[in-house]
Design a protein around this motif. Structure first.
Motif, mmCIF file in Angstrom:
data_model
loop_
_atom_site.group_PDB
_atom_site.id
_atom_site.type_symbol
_atom_site.label_atom_id
_atom_site.label_comp_id
_atom_site.label_asym_id
_atom_site.label_seq_id
_atom_site.Cartn_x
_atom_site.Cartn_y
_atom_site.Cartn_z
ATOM 1 N N LYS A 245 4.513 -14.699 -7.894
ATOM 2 C CA LYS A 245 4.760 -13.765 -6.803
ATOM 3 C C LYS A 245 4.831 -14.546 -5.508
ATOM 4 C CE LYS A 245 0.320 -11.982 -5.213
ATOM 5 N NZ LYS A 245 -0.494 -10.769 -5.122
ATOM 6 N N GLY B 168 7.642 -8.479 -0.594
ATOM 7 C CA GLY B 168 7.409 -9.659 -1.409
ATOM 8 C C GLY B 168 8.223 -9.544 -2.684
ATOM 9 N N GLU C 122 7.575 -7.482 5.451
ATOM 10 C CA GLU C 122 7.192 -6.196 4.861
ATOM 11 C C GLU C 122 7.405 -6.157 3.351
ATOM 12 O OE1 GLU C 122 11.617 -5.731 5.685
ATOM 13 O OE2 GLU C 122 9.952 -6.787 6.634
ATOM 14 N N TYR D 233 1.052 -2.170 -4.635
ATOM 15 C CA TYR D 233 1.777 -2.954 -3.642
ATOM 16 C C TYR D 233 1.713 -4.432 -4.013
ATOM 17 C CZ TYR D 233 1.782 1.195 -0.699
ATOM 18 O OH TYR D 233 1.987 2.461 -0.206
ATOM 19 N N PHE D 234 2.409 -5.238 -3.221
ATOM 20 C CA PHE D 234 2.453 -6.688 -3.441
ATOM 21 C C PHE D 234 1.054 -7.271 -3.636
ATOM 22 C CE2 PHE D 234 2.239 -10.988 -1.680
ATOM 23 C CZ PHE D 234 3.141 -11.642 -2.498
ATOM 24 N N GLU D 235 0.125 -6.861 -2.799
ATOM 25 C CA GLU D 235 -1.231 -7.401 -2.851
ATOM 26 C C GLU D 235 -1.939 -7.099 -4.172
ATOM 27 O OE1 GLU D 235 -0.359 -6.420 1.488
ATOM 28 O OE2 GLU D 235 0.079 -5.543 -0.464
ATOM 29 N N ARG E 64 7.015 -3.604 -1.704
ATOM 30 C CA ARG E 64 6.475 -3.532 -0.348
ATOM 31 C C ARG E 64 5.113 -4.209 -0.242
ATOM 32 N NH1 ARG E 64 8.246 1.851 -1.085
ATOM 33 N NH2 ARG E 64 10.080 2.282 0.177
ATOM 34 N N VAL E 65 4.861 -4.756 0.914
ATOM 35 C CA VAL E 65 3.542 -5.267 1.273
ATOM 36 C C VAL E 65 2.768 -4.094 1.859
ATOM 37 C CG1 VAL E 65 2.327 -6.815 2.854
ATOM 38 C CG2 VAL E 65 4.356 -7.621 1.616
ATOM 39 N N ARG E 66 1.526 -3.942 1.488
ATOM 40 C CA ARG E 66 0.729 -2.804 1.943
ATOM 41 C C ARG E 66 0.549 -2.827 3.461
ATOM 42 N NH1 ARG E 66 -3.287 -3.233 -1.258
ATOM 43 N NH2 ARG E 66 -2.808 -1.516 -2.636
ATOM 44 N N ASN E 67 0.126 -3.933 3.994
ATOM 45 C CA ASN E 67 -0.171 -4.027 5.421
ATOM 46 C C ASN E 67 0.709 -5.108 6.051
ATOM 47 O OD1 ASN E 67 -2.317 -2.069 5.387
ATOM 48 N ND2 ASN E 67 -3.551 -3.627 4.342
ATOM 49 N N ALA E 68 1.952 -4.767 6.288
ATOM 50 C CA ALA E 68 2.886 -5.736 6.877
ATOM 51 C C ALA E 68 2.525 -5.919 8.335
ATOM 52 C CB ALA E 68 4.318 -5.261 6.732
ATOM 53 N N ARG F 94 5.404 -13.825 -1.089
ATOM 54 C CA ARG F 94 5.676 -12.975 0.067
ATOM 55 C C ARG F 94 6.896 -13.542 0.802
ATOM 56 N NH1 ARG F 94 1.351 -10.266 4.139
ATOM 57 N NH2 ARG F 94 2.877 -9.185 5.435
#
Length: 148
Positions: A108, A118, A116, A3-5, A144-148, A110
């Motif tokens: 990168k 990035g 949701e 994910y993005f993170e 996708r962001v893991r924890n939007a 967000r």
């Protein structure tokens, strides 16, 4: 799943193996880029290419095939791409060449309007079997962001 993170600026990945065939060069060019030096040995011999060469657009398509194949192994929560910047065809690609890819994450961010997701930017470099860089491009990926 990445994910993005999980994306880290500076990460470099090397992958891919694409054998360029004469038949595919001619087939692609016949349909999408029918310039003589992509279709005929005789015509290509009269140019700076010296021999039949793949279309730059074909090289981009072969690169995309290697990128997608790599995504099968390194799964991402990808959401597509808004495009590429600065495509450069540095050296000709010829039948008999074998291509590979190197990607480097350079940025990168967000999304402020879509929390949701990035985006990340990558420098993509394509090499032939001799390690000669034949194409460069800059890619933007959505993820996708893991924890939007």
């Amino acid at each position: 799943m990445m994910y993005f993170e999980d994306i880290e600026i500076g990460t470099i990945r090397r992958f891919g193996h694409y054998s360029v065939s004469r038949e595919e060069v001619i087939e692609f060019a016949s349909k999408y880029d029918p310039q003589p030096f992509h279709l005929s040995d005789e015509a290509a011999a009269l140019t700076h290419f010296g021999r039949l060469s793949a279309s730059g657009w074909h090289t981009c398509a072969m690169t995309m095939a290697m990128l997608v194949e790599n995504l099968k192994e390194t799964k991402q929560a990808g959401l597509g791409s808004p495009g590429l910047d600065e495509i450069r065809w540095l050296k000709p690609v010829y039948p008999g060449d074998t291509l590979s890819v190197e990607t480097e994450i350079v940025d990168k961010k967000r999304s402020s309007s879509r929390p949701e997701m990035g985006s990340f930017r990558s420098n993509i470099r394509v090499f032939n079997q001799d390690g000669v860089m034949v194409v460069t491009m800059k890619s933007i990926g959505l993820i996708r962001v893991r924890n939007a």
